[in-house]
Design a protein around this motif. Structure first.
Motif, PDB file in Angstrom:
ATOM      1  N   GLU A 147       1.403  12.738  -0.993  1.00 26.67           N
ATOM      2  CA  GLU A 147       1.538  11.307  -0.719  1.00 26.67           C
ATOM      3  C   GLU A 147       0.629  10.909   0.442  1.00 26.67           C
ATOM      4  O   GLU A 147       0.055   9.818   0.451  1.00 26.67           O
ATOM      5  CB  GLU A 147       2.993  10.988  -0.400  1.00 26.67           C
ATOM      6  CG  GLU A 147       3.287   9.515  -0.371  1.00 26.67           C
ATOM      7  CD  GLU A 147       4.773   9.229  -0.288  1.00 26.67           C
ATOM      8  OE1 GLU A 147       5.102   8.111   0.130  1.00 26.67           O
ATOM      9  OE2 GLU A 147       5.591  10.095  -0.628  1.00 26.67           O
ATOM     10  N   GLN A 148       0.468  11.800   1.413  1.00 30.82           N
ATOM     11  CA  GLN A 148      -0.409  11.517   2.555  1.00 30.82           C
ATOM     12  C   GLN A 148      -1.877  11.430   2.110  1.00 30.82           C
ATOM     13  O   GLN A 148      -2.612  10.557   2.551  1.00 30.82           O
ATOM     14  CB  GLN A 148      -0.247  12.577   3.631  1.00 30.82           C
ATOM     15  CG  GLN A 148      -1.068  12.298   4.864  1.00 30.82           C
ATOM     16  CD  GLN A 148      -0.853  13.332   5.956  1.00 30.82           C
ATOM     17  OE1 GLN A 148      -0.131  14.299   5.764  1.00 30.82           O
ATOM     18  NE2 GLN A 148      -1.472  13.129   7.090  1.00 30.82           N
ATOM     19  N   ASP A 149      -2.320  12.371   1.257  1.00 35.04           N
ATOM     20  CA  ASP A 149      -3.691  12.316   0.738  1.00 35.04           C
ATOM     21  C   ASP A 149      -3.921  11.036  -0.046  1.00 35.04           C
ATOM     22  O   ASP A 149      -4.986  10.427   0.028  1.00 35.04           O
ATOM     23  CB  ASP A 149      -3.991  13.521  -0.143  1.00 35.04           C
ATOM     24  CG  ASP A 149      -4.178  14.786   0.648  1.00 35.04           C
ATOM     25  OD1 ASP A 149      -4.453  14.699   1.859  1.00 35.04           O
ATOM     26  OD2 ASP A 149      -4.050  15.875   0.059  1.00 35.04           O
ATOM     27  N   TYR A 150      -2.909  10.622  -0.807  1.00 34.85           N
ATOM     28  CA  TYR A 150      -3.012   9.371  -1.560  1.00 34.85           C
ATOM     29  C   TYR A 150      -3.145   8.191  -0.608  1.00 34.85           C
ATOM     30  O   TYR A 150      -3.985   7.314  -0.805  1.00 34.85           O
ATOM     31  CB  TYR A 150      -1.793   9.194  -2.465  1.00 34.85           C
ATOM     32  CG  TYR A 150      -1.713   7.824  -3.083  1.00 34.85           C
ATOM     33  CD1 TYR A 150      -2.580   7.448  -4.099  1.00 34.85           C
ATOM     34  CD2 TYR A 150      -0.774   6.892  -2.642  1.00 34.85           C
ATOM     35  CE1 TYR A 150      -2.524   6.178  -4.655  1.00 34.85           C
ATOM     36  CE2 TYR A 150      -0.709   5.636  -3.194  1.00 34.85           C
ATOM     37  CZ  TYR A 150      -1.576   5.272  -4.199  1.00 34.85           C
ATOM     38  OH  TYR A 150      -1.528   4.024  -4.742  1.00 34.85           O
ATOM     39  N   ALA A 151      -2.366   8.159   0.466  1.00 33.31           N
ATOM     40  CA  ALA A 151      -2.418   7.062   1.422  1.00 33.31           C
ATOM     41  C   ALA A 151      -3.759   7.011   2.150  1.00 33.31           C
ATOM     42  O   ALA A 151      -4.226   5.935   2.513  1.00 33.31           O
ATOM     43  CB  ALA A 151      -1.277   7.195   2.429  1.00 33.31           C
ATOM     44  N   ASN A 152      -4.407   8.166   2.334  1.00 34.46           N
ATOM     45  CA  ASN A 152      -5.696   8.242   3.054  1.00 34.46           C
ATOM     46  C   ASN A 152      -6.902   8.243   2.133  1.00 34.46           C
ATOM     47  O   ASN A 152      -8.002   8.581   2.566  1.00 34.46           O
ATOM     48  CB  ASN A 152      -5.723   9.515   3.914  1.00 34.46           C
ATOM     49  CG  ASN A 152      -4.697   9.483   5.006  1.00 34.46           C
ATOM     50  OD1 ASN A 152      -4.322   8.427   5.496  1.00 34.46           O
ATOM     51  ND2 ASN A 152      -4.195  10.648   5.376  1.00 34.46           N
ATOM     52  N   ARG A 153      -6.731   7.879   0.879  1.00 33.44           N
ATOM     53  CA  ARG A 153      -7.800   8.004  -0.108  1.00 33.44           C
ATOM     54  C   ARG A 153      -9.007   7.133   0.169  1.00 33.44           C
ATOM     55  O   ARG A 153     -10.070   7.374  -0.327  1.00 33.44           O
ATOM     56  CB  ARG A 153      -7.262   7.737  -1.508  1.00 33.44           C
ATOM     57  CG  ARG A 153      -6.916   6.288  -1.767  1.00 33.44           C
ATOM     58  CD  ARG A 153      -6.163   6.138  -3.073  1.00 33.44           C
ATOM     59  NE  ARG A 153      -5.807   4.776  -3.334  1.00 33.44           N
ATOM     60  CZ  ARG A 153      -4.827   4.097  -2.773  1.00 33.44           C
ATOM     61  NH1 ARG A 153      -4.087   4.705  -1.857  1.00 33.44           N
ATOM     62  NH2 ARG A 153      -4.582   2.853  -3.078  1.00 33.44           N
TER      63      ARG A 153
END
Length: 154
Positions: A147-153
């Protein structure tokens, strides 16, 4: 000979006007999920390199049913019934719908109320190489992200 050509042209035009495809059957629609138990699937696409490949649609299928298309830097938000599913992304040539490459497939198991994030990455040209590490990216890749990688995409 002229009559046969005219007949075939009229037949082709009538078939297209009726909404039928000369390339085979159209994909079946995706089944609807019960909102109270549905899982959320977020699929987004990142393109590395020149976005000049304008002649490809990246069509998304869930369990063989068409659920949408991903262009560069876009995402699909799907409500899916819990259980085991197969997600696939198939690049097809625009207009005629012929496959350009084999579909990338990903099998996933979803639980009620869960949220899964998947990234579909495409890379072209010099952008396939990471300048910092020298790693070479595949032309296409489909896989889970946090979810963090998705938020920082972005």
């Amino acid at each position: 000979m002229k009559t046969r050509f005219r007949f075939l042209a009229i037949l082709a035009a009538a078939t297209l006007a009726a909404g039928c495809s000369l390339m085979g059957p159209s994909p079946k629609p995706a089944p609807m999920a019960d909102a109270s138990t549905a899982a959320t699937l977020v699929l987004y696409r990142v393109h590395l390199g020149d976005p000049g490949d304008d002649f490809t649609n990246h069509n998304v299928y869930l369990d063989g049913a068409s659920v949408g298309r991903l262009n560069a830097n876009e995402e699909l938000l799907l409500k899916v019934a819990p259980g085991v599913h197969e997600l696939s992304v198939r690049p097809e040539t625009k207009l005629i719908g012929s496959a350009r490459q084999e579909p990338l497939k990903y099998s996933l198991q979803l639980t009620p109320g869960s949220t899964r994030h998947l990234r579909y990455r495409t890379a072209a040209g010099p952008a396939r190489m990471d300048a910092a590490t020298g790693a070479v990216y595949a032309d296409r890749e489909l896989g889970p992200v946090s979810e963090q990688d998705y938020a920082n995409r972005r």
